[in-house]
Scaffold this active site. Structure first.
Site, PDB file in Angstrom:
ATOM      1  N   GLY A  10       0.809  -1.215   0.000  1.00  0.00           N
ATOM      2  CA  GLY A  10       0.000   0.000   0.000  1.00  0.00           C
ATOM      3  C   GLY A  10       0.846   1.269   0.000  1.00  0.00           C
ATOM      4  O   GLY A  10       2.076   1.222  -0.105  1.00  0.00           O
ATOM      5  N   LEU A  59      -5.548 -11.247   5.574  1.00  0.00           N
ATOM      6  CA  LEU A  59      -5.469 -11.414   7.040  1.00  0.00           C
ATOM      7  C   LEU A  59      -6.682 -12.172   7.587  1.00  0.00           C
ATOM      8  O   LEU A  59      -6.636 -12.700   8.693  1.00  0.00           O
ATOM      9  CB  LEU A  59      -5.376 -10.056   7.736  1.00  0.00           C
ATOM     10  CG  LEU A  59      -4.017  -9.358   7.720  1.00  0.00           C
ATOM     11  CD1 LEU A  59      -4.104  -8.063   8.509  1.00  0.00           C
ATOM     12  CD2 LEU A  59      -2.919 -10.251   8.299  1.00  0.00           C
ATOM     13  N   SER A 124      -4.354   6.546  13.771  1.00  0.00           N
ATOM     14  CA  SER A 124      -4.662   7.752  13.014  1.00  0.00           C
ATOM     15  C   SER A 124      -5.042   8.875  13.960  1.00  0.00           C
ATOM     16  O   SER A 124      -5.597   8.632  15.046  1.00  0.00           O
ATOM     17  CB  SER A 124      -5.854   7.437  12.103  1.00  0.00           C
ATOM     18  OG  SER A 124      -6.418   8.618  11.606  1.00  0.00           O
ATOM     19  N   ALA A 125      -4.802  10.106  13.513  1.00  0.00           N
ATOM     20  CA  ALA A 125      -5.236  11.275  14.281  1.00  0.00           C
ATOM     21  C   ALA A 125      -6.755  11.303  14.414  1.00  0.00           C
ATOM     22  O   ALA A 125      -7.287  12.048  15.241  1.00  0.00           O
ATOM     23  CB  ALA A 125      -4.753  12.543  13.593  1.00  0.00           C
ATOM     24  N   TYR A 148     -14.678   3.682  10.491  1.00  0.00           N
ATOM     25  CA  TYR A 148     -13.230   3.561  10.247  1.00  0.00           C
ATOM     26  C   TYR A 148     -12.464   3.994  11.504  1.00  0.00           C
ATOM     27  O   TYR A 148     -11.593   3.261  12.003  1.00  0.00           O
ATOM     28  CB  TYR A 148     -12.804   4.421   9.051  1.00  0.00           C
ATOM     29  CG  TYR A 148     -11.315   4.636   8.997  1.00  0.00           C
ATOM     30  CD1 TYR A 148     -10.453   3.602   8.641  1.00  0.00           C
ATOM     31  CD2 TYR A 148     -10.737   5.879   9.341  1.00  0.00           C
ATOM     32  CE1 TYR A 148      -9.071   3.777   8.629  1.00  0.00           C
ATOM     33  CE2 TYR A 148      -9.370   6.066   9.322  1.00  0.00           C
ATOM     34  CZ  TYR A 148      -8.542   5.015   8.971  1.00  0.00           C
ATOM     35  OH  TYR A 148      -7.184   5.204   8.971  1.00  0.00           O
ATOM     36  N   LYS A 152      -9.934   1.945  14.469  1.00  0.00           N
ATOM     37  CA  LYS A 152      -8.598   2.340  14.947  1.00  0.00           C
ATOM     38  C   LYS A 152      -8.579   2.418  16.476  1.00  0.00           C
ATOM     39  O   LYS A 152      -7.660   1.922  17.124  1.00  0.00           O
ATOM     40  CB  LYS A 152      -8.190   3.698  14.347  1.00  0.00           C
ATOM     41  CG  LYS A 152      -7.925   3.673  12.869  1.00  0.00           C
ATOM     42  CD  LYS A 152      -6.737   2.790  12.516  1.00  0.00           C
ATOM     43  CE  LYS A 152      -6.544   2.605  11.039  1.00  0.00           C
ATOM     44  NZ  LYS A 152      -5.640   1.514  10.697  1.00  0.00           N
TER      45      LYS A 152
HETATM   46  P1  NAD Z   1      -3.453   1.550   1.567  1.00  0.00           P
HETATM   47  O1  NAD Z   1      -4.853   1.158   1.286  1.00  0.00           O
HETATM   48  O2  NAD Z   1      -2.650   2.145   0.471  1.00  0.00           O
HETATM   49  O3  NAD Z   1      -2.633   0.312   2.149  1.00  0.00           O
HETATM   50  C1  NAD Z   1      -3.238  -0.710   2.902  1.00  0.00           C
HETATM   51  C2  NAD Z   1      -2.796  -2.038   2.322  1.00  0.00           C
HETATM   52  O4  NAD Z   1      -3.375  -3.089   3.102  1.00  0.00           O
HETATM   53  C3  NAD Z   1      -3.253  -2.239   0.871  1.00  0.00           C
HETATM   54  O5  NAD Z   1      -2.152  -2.647   0.085  1.00  0.00           O
HETATM   55  C4  NAD Z   1      -4.309  -3.345   0.964  1.00  0.00           C
HETATM   56  O6  NAD Z   1      -4.322  -4.143  -0.186  1.00  0.00           O
HETATM   57  C5  NAD Z   1      -3.869  -4.095   2.218  1.00  0.00           C
HETATM   58  N1  NAD Z   1      -4.951  -4.787   2.931  1.00  0.00           N
HETATM   59  C6  NAD Z   1      -6.128  -4.292   3.372  1.00  0.00           C
HETATM   60  N2  NAD Z   1      -6.845  -5.238   3.979  1.00  0.00           N
HETATM   61  C7  NAD Z   1      -6.107  -6.379   3.946  1.00  0.00           C
HETATM   62  C8  NAD Z   1      -6.308  -7.711   4.411  1.00  0.00           C
HETATM   63  N3  NAD Z   1      -7.446  -8.079   5.007  1.00  0.00           N
HETATM   64  N4  NAD Z   1      -5.336  -8.602   4.203  1.00  0.00           N
HETATM   65  C9  NAD Z   1      -4.185  -8.285   3.577  1.00  0.00           C
HETATM   66  N5  NAD Z   1      -3.935  -7.028   3.104  1.00  0.00           N
HETATM   67  C10 NAD Z   1      -4.896  -6.101   3.284  1.00  0.00           C
HETATM   68  O7  NAD Z   1      -3.487   2.545   2.831  1.00  0.00           O
HETATM   69  P2  NAD Z   1      -2.333   3.457   3.444  1.00  0.00           P
HETATM   70  O8  NAD Z   1      -2.673   4.869   3.179  1.00  0.00           O
HETATM   71  O9  NAD Z   1      -1.010   2.947   3.076  1.00  0.00           O
HETATM   72  O10 NAD Z   1      -2.616   3.211   5.001  1.00  0.00           O
HETATM   73  C11 NAD Z   1      -1.934   2.205   5.721  1.00  0.00           C
HETATM   74  C12 NAD Z   1      -2.494   2.153   7.134  1.00  0.00           C
HETATM   75  O11 NAD Z   1      -2.372   3.448   7.734  1.00  0.00           O
HETATM   76  C13 NAD Z   1      -3.974   1.792   7.203  1.00  0.00           C
HETATM   77  O12 NAD Z   1      -4.190   0.966   8.326  1.00  0.00           O
HETATM   78  C14 NAD Z   1      -4.647   3.126   7.369  1.00  0.00           C
HETATM   79  O13 NAD Z   1      -5.879   3.016   8.023  1.00  0.00           O
HETATM   80  C15 NAD Z   1      -3.632   3.870   8.212  1.00  0.00           C
HETATM   81  N6  NAD Z   1      -3.729   5.339   8.089  1.00  0.00           N
HETATM   82  C16 NAD Z   1      -3.712   5.909   6.850  1.00  0.00           C
HETATM   83  C17 NAD Z   1      -3.858   7.289   6.727  1.00  0.00           C
HETATM   84  C18 NAD Z   1      -3.893   7.947   5.373  1.00  0.00           C
HETATM   85  O14 NAD Z   1      -4.384   9.081   5.277  1.00  0.00           O
HETATM   86  N7  NAD Z   1      -3.361   7.335   4.317  1.00  0.00           N
HETATM   87  C19 NAD Z   1      -3.982   8.099   7.878  1.00  0.00           C
HETATM   88  C20 NAD Z   1      -3.967   7.474   9.124  1.00  0.00           C
HETATM   89  C21 NAD Z   1      -3.839   6.089   9.214  1.00  0.00           C
HETATM   90  N1  UFG Z   2     -11.009  18.938   1.343  1.00  0.00           N
HETATM   91  C1  UFG Z   2     -11.583  19.803   0.428  1.00  0.00           C
HETATM   92  N2  UFG Z   2     -11.931  19.308  -0.781  1.00  0.00           N
HETATM   93  C2  UFG Z   2     -11.726  18.005  -1.145  1.00  0.00           C
HETATM   94  C3  UFG Z   2     -11.133  17.133  -0.205  1.00  0.00           C
HETATM   95  C4  UFG Z   2     -10.786  17.628   1.024  1.00  0.00           C
HETATM   96  O1  UFG Z   2     -11.784  20.980   0.720  1.00  0.00           O
HETATM   97  O2  UFG Z   2     -12.089  17.635  -2.271  1.00  0.00           O
HETATM   98  C5  UFG Z   2     -10.596  19.463   2.664  1.00  0.00           C
HETATM   99  C6  UFG Z   2     -11.299  18.788   3.838  1.00  0.00           C
HETATM  100  O3  UFG Z   2     -12.518  19.448   4.107  1.00  0.00           O
HETATM  101  C7  UFG Z   2     -10.253  18.956   4.947  1.00  0.00           C
HETATM  102  C8  UFG Z   2      -8.920  18.886   4.197  1.00  0.00           C
HETATM  103  O4  UFG Z   2      -9.224  19.170   2.840  1.00  0.00           O
HETATM  104  O5  UFG Z   2     -10.356  20.225   5.538  1.00  0.00           O
HETATM  105  C9  UFG Z   2      -8.259  17.514   4.283  1.00  0.00           C
HETATM  106  O6  UFG Z   2      -9.183  16.511   3.869  1.00  0.00           O
HETATM  107  P1  UFG Z   2      -8.741  15.006   3.563  1.00  0.00           P
HETATM  108  O7  UFG Z   2      -9.958  14.279   3.111  1.00  0.00           O
HETATM  109  O8  UFG Z   2      -7.555  14.997   2.679  1.00  0.00           O
HETATM  110  O9  UFG Z   2      -8.238  14.482   4.972  1.00  0.00           O
HETATM  111  P2  UFG Z   2      -9.007  14.384   6.381  1.00  0.00           P
HETATM  112  O10 UFG Z   2      -8.244  15.217   7.353  1.00  0.00           O
HETATM  113  O11 UFG Z   2     -10.448  14.626   6.250  1.00  0.00           O
HETATM  114  O12 UFG Z   2      -8.845  12.837   6.720  1.00  0.00           O
HETATM  115  C10 UFG Z   2      -7.572  12.191   6.681  1.00  0.00           C
HETATM  116  C11 UFG Z   2      -7.762  10.712   6.309  1.00  0.00           C
HETATM  117  C12 UFG Z   2      -8.508  10.003   7.406  1.00  0.00           C
HETATM  118  C13 UFG Z   2      -7.811  10.193   8.710  1.00  0.00           C
HETATM  119  C14 UFG Z   2      -7.631  11.663   8.997  1.00  0.00           C
HETATM  120  C15 UFG Z   2      -6.822  11.868  10.254  1.00  0.00           C
HETATM  121  O13 UFG Z   2      -8.499  10.605   5.119  1.00  0.00           O
HETATM  122  O14 UFG Z   2      -8.502   8.629   7.122  1.00  0.00           O
HETATM  123  O15 UFG Z   2      -6.940  12.295   7.905  1.00  0.00           O
HETATM  124  O16 UFG Z   2      -5.619  11.176  10.147  1.00  0.00           O
HETATM  125  F1  UFG Z   2      -8.563   9.642   9.689  1.00  0.00           F
END
Ligand code: NAD
Ligand code: UFG
Length: 334
Positions: A10, A59, A124-125, A148, A152
């Site tokens: 990912g 998983l 996550s935050a 979601y 977490k």
């Molecule tokens: P991503 O979707 O790119 O990566 C997650 C990976 O996990 C993917 O490759 C997916 O195929 C794999 N996966 C999901 N379910 C699975 C399962 N049951 N078995 C095996 N593989 C599985 O997401 P990411 O942005 O890299 O995020 C990674 C982690 O960080 C996640 O747990 C996400 O919730 C957390 N997180 C992400 C963000 C964000 O904004 N990207 C913010 C806070 C926390």
């Molecule tokens: N926003 C826009 N237009 C868009 C998309 C987003 O104005 O098309 C704004 C949102 O309102 C927010 C900011 O951009 O103010 C950031 O939005 P994101 O959707 O990029 O991110 P969030 O902070 O809403 O959420 C992200 C992840 C969540 C995670 C959270 C805290 O998507 O999974 O950060 O870590 F939970």
């Protein structure tokens, strides 16, 4: 001994694999590709010149997970695998609870059977809900507003309970703020399917003409310019944070929680301006209604990560915008 990386194909996982390999760690990667592609694994090999074992395993499949532990000498697990779309989690809560919670329980059961008791978990935050003040410290109250986020928070509690029952469990909870950017090479990055939900992928699709304009969700928040403020962090900085967390987990006991953010908040309009400046492009936008569930401002106090992990974000907002766009351009070329 190896670091097992679940979800290693990912967005954050692939960048972390690169940094782990570059720092000399041996890794084993598990992914079911539900939100990623097999090609990413070759890109990781190409970027590092190193090889690793990969298991296409879900998983939710206990036998598949068992095989990974039976065939490898795993020291510590970095657990990224999970579903992460906030909106989808509201529509399909069972899918999210099942994948994220049941998947982690199956993982932890296999860990226990094989006496692997060190885990670094992607939190996550979002677990801070709508914070009363910013910047946010690790001991702020926790709450969630969507399935979601609830997965977490529940998983943080489940992992903490494992440590209560057996103090040999060594648990690191990493609370990420808003990861963006991509590897400088442009070979790995974030490539969501369909219309993106998150700000940076959406801006990139406006920049390349796929989408006509950005909808700025609300300009009447109590923030300096009225638009939402977040702590955007370069994914490579985040990846390096995981390497530090693994190193520190070898020395510390118990449950350790760290915010991984830069400590600086940027508004939506700040990001638009930074993207335009970094890439010499115009991003047309309109002010749209607030998005349900959004909070005004969210940014980290990253002091603890600096003091305990010796980690601090290095990249600024323009580099994040440049690297996100560079990845998008490279995708087009391929
Ligand atoms: P991503 O979707 O790119 O990566 C997650 C990976 O996990 C993917 O490759 C997916 O195929 C794999 N996966 C999901 N379910 C699975 C399962 N049951 N078995 C095996 N593989 C599985 O997401 P990411 O942005 O890299 O995020 C990674 C982690 O960080 C996640 O747990 C996400 O919730 C957390 N997180 C992400 C963000 C964000 O904004 N990207 C913010 C806070 C926390
Ligand atoms: N926003 C826009 N237009 C868009 C998309 C987003 O104005 O098309 C704004 C949102 O309102 C927010 C900011 O951009 O103010 C950031 O939005 P994101 O959707 O990029 O991110 P969030 O902070 O809403 O959420 C992200 C992840 C969540 C995670 C959270 C805290 O998507 O999974 O950060 O870590 F939970």
């Amino acid at each position: 001994m190896s670091v097992l990386v679940t979800g290693g194909a990912g967005f954050i996982g692939s960048h972390t694999c690169v940094e782990l390999l570059n720092s000399g760690e041996e890794i084993v990667v598990l992914d079911n590709f539900c939100n990623s592609k097999p090609e990413v694994l070759d890109k990781i090999r190409q970027l590092t010149g190193k090889d690793f074992k990969f298991y296409e395993v879900d998983l939710l499949d206990p036998d598949g997970v068992e095989k990974v532990f039976a065939e490898n000498d795993i020291e510590i697990v970095i657990h990224f695998a999970g579903l992460k779309a906030v909106g989808e989690s509201v529509q399909k809560p069972l899918k999210y609870y099942h994948n994220n919670i049941t998947g982690t329980l199956i993982l932890c059961e296999a860990m226990k059977r094989h006496n692997v008791k060190k885990i670094v978990f992607s939190s996550s935050a979002t677990v801070y809900g709508n914070p009363h003040t910013v910047p946010i410290k690790e001991d702020f109250p926790l709450s969630t507003t969507n399935p979601y986020g609830s997965t977490k928070l529940m998983l943080e509690r489940i992992l903490t309970d494992l440590n209560v029952a057996d103090p040999e469990w060594n648990v690191t909870l990493l609370r990420y703020f808003n990861p963006i950017g991509a590897h400088k090479s442009g070979l790995i990055g974030e490539n969501p399917n369909g219309i993106p939900n998150n700000l940076m992928p959406y801006i990139c699709q406006v920049a390349n003409g796929t989408l006509p304009r950005l909808n700025v969700f609300g300009d009447d928040y109590p923030t300096p310019d009225g638009t939402g403020v977040r702590d955007y962090i370069h994914v490579v900085d985040l990846a390096v944070g995981h390497v530090k967390a693994v190193e520190r987990a070898r020395e510390l006991d118990g449950v350790n929680i760290y915010n991984l953010g830069t400590g600086t908040g940027y508004s939506v309009l700040d990001i638009v301006k930074a993207f335009e400046k970094a890439n010499n492009l115009k991003i047309p936008y309109v002010i749209a209604p607030r998005r349900a569930g959004d909070i005004p401002a969210c940014y980290a106090d990253p002091t603890k990560a600096k003091e305990v992990l010796g980690w601090e974000a290095q990249y600024g907002i323009e580099e994040m915008c440049r690297d996100s766009w560079n990845y998008m351009l490279k995708q087009k070329e391929n």
